[in-house]
Structures are given as structure tokens and as C-alpha cells.
Design an enzyme around this catalytic site. Sequence first.
Site, PDB file in Angstrom:
ATOM      1  N   GLU A   3     -11.497  97.556  25.626  1.00  0.00           N
ATOM      2  CA  GLU A   3     -12.366  97.282  26.775  1.00  0.00           C
ATOM      3  C   GLU A   3     -13.023  98.543  27.325  1.00  0.00           C
ATOM      4  O   GLU A   3     -13.770  98.477  28.302  1.00  0.00           O
ATOM      5  CB  GLU A   3     -11.558  96.595  27.878  1.00  0.00           C
TER       6      GLU A   3
ATOM      7  N   ASN B 244       2.579  85.555  33.803  1.00  0.00           N
ATOM      8  CA  ASN B 244       1.268  85.055  33.396  1.00  0.00           C
ATOM      9  C   ASN B 244       1.360  84.363  32.032  1.00  0.00           C
ATOM     10  O   ASN B 244       1.698  85.008  31.044  1.00  0.00           O
ATOM     11  CB  ASN B 244       0.287  86.236  33.344  1.00  0.00           C
TER      12      ASN B 244
ATOM     13  N   CYS C  19      -3.657  90.552  32.619  1.00  0.00           N
ATOM     14  CA  CYS C  19      -2.532  91.295  33.193  1.00  0.00           C
ATOM     15  C   CYS C  19      -2.408  92.671  32.555  1.00  0.00           C
ATOM     16  O   CYS C  19      -1.793  93.566  33.146  1.00  0.00           O
ATOM     17  CB  CYS C  19      -1.242  90.491  33.066  1.00  0.00           C
ATOM     18  N   HIS C  20      -3.018  92.869  31.389  1.00  0.00           N
ATOM     19  CA  HIS C  20      -2.975  94.177  30.737  1.00  0.00           C
ATOM     20  C   HIS C  20      -3.746  95.238  31.514  1.00  0.00           C
ATOM     21  O   HIS C  20      -3.556  96.424  31.296  1.00  0.00           O
ATOM     22  CB  HIS C  20      -3.493  94.083  29.290  1.00  0.00           C
TER      23      HIS C  20
ATOM     24  N   TYR D 199      -0.216  97.440  40.830  1.00  0.00           N
ATOM     25  CA  TYR D 199       0.408  96.327  41.542  1.00  0.00           C
ATOM     26  C   TYR D 199       0.157  96.442  43.039  1.00  0.00           C
ATOM     27  O   TYR D 199      -0.133  95.457  43.707  1.00  0.00           O
ATOM     28  CB  TYR D 199       1.917  96.281  41.261  1.00  0.00           C
TER      29      TYR D 199
END
Length: 175
Positions: free
Chosen positions: A162, A127, A135-136, A104
Site C-alpha cells: 500500500e 476482526n 487492521c494491518h 490503537y
Amino acid sequence: MDLFIDRIPSPIGTILLVSDGEALRALDFEEYEPRMRLLLRRQYGDYHLMPATNPGGLNNRIMDYLAGRFDALDAVPVRTGGTPFQREVWAALRAIPIGSTTTYGRLAAMLGKPAASRAVGLANGSNPVSIVVPCHRVIGADGTLTGYGGGLARKRWLLEHEGVRLPGFGAKRTA
């Protein structure tokens, strides 16, 4: 406002995809449908969800992502409500490369607002377009998994999918 909803089976549960026929308006998980509907009402006022199959071809892109073709999300058009600051945060989230994470604080600094990490966290948590607006990819300053609207198990799955190495978060981080 008329919107279309489709349900996409996935390895992490049924995904709800809401579209206006051209752009993605919301993406959430089936068990959080009441929350998604509340966010839609806050953003658009009165709306009507009509069942549709693959509205605008968008669920094909989500399925491609789930199959490992990560660039499929790059061109997904997103149209959301939200405040100007929220939309700025959501745009910044889309700039976090696949396989990377940020915090953040780093995200706030990237936006030129280094003291706004809590506001960034609140915008991140609001979101409406999970996965596509990633946002993950935001983790705690200490490298731990932090809250995710779809649950930490899903966040972990998405990050590992990912290529982020867990639990030690050995993946690269964005500046």
C-alpha cells in the site's frame, strides 16, 4: 446459515473468502482456517460452508487490490457479527486511508474513547474480515509492527504493498 467459501491464491498465501452471496462475512488465510471457523461459529452459531467460485464477485475485488487497484476494496460490502463496539472499531478501520497507519490510541481517540486503546486493540484482533477491514494499518505507539492475525510478515507485505515505507514507518499517519 449457508455461506460460500472460495480460495484465492495470492503472493502472501491462499486467502479464504467467505460470503453469503452478497456480502463478505470472513476473510482469512488458509493456515488459519480453524480460527476462522471458530469465529464464524461464535458470530453466527450453526453455519454450513459450501465451495463456490467468486461468490458475489468478491474475489475479483480482492484480486484487484492485490494487483494494486486499492480502491477495489472501497465498495466491498461487509456483513459481520460482533458487538456494537467491535463493529464501530471495524468501521473506523475502514476509514484509515491506504498508505497510512494509525495507532490503537489514535483510533480510540477518533472513536471518542481515548481511554479505550486496549479495548480497541481487542476489537481489532477480533476482526473477521482481514485486508478489507484493514487492521494491518494499526501499528504500535512507538511505530513498530504489532500483532497481526495473519503474521507480521504478511502485515509488512500489505503495508509495503500500500506504499507505507518500512522499517522506519515514514508514511503519513491519520489523526
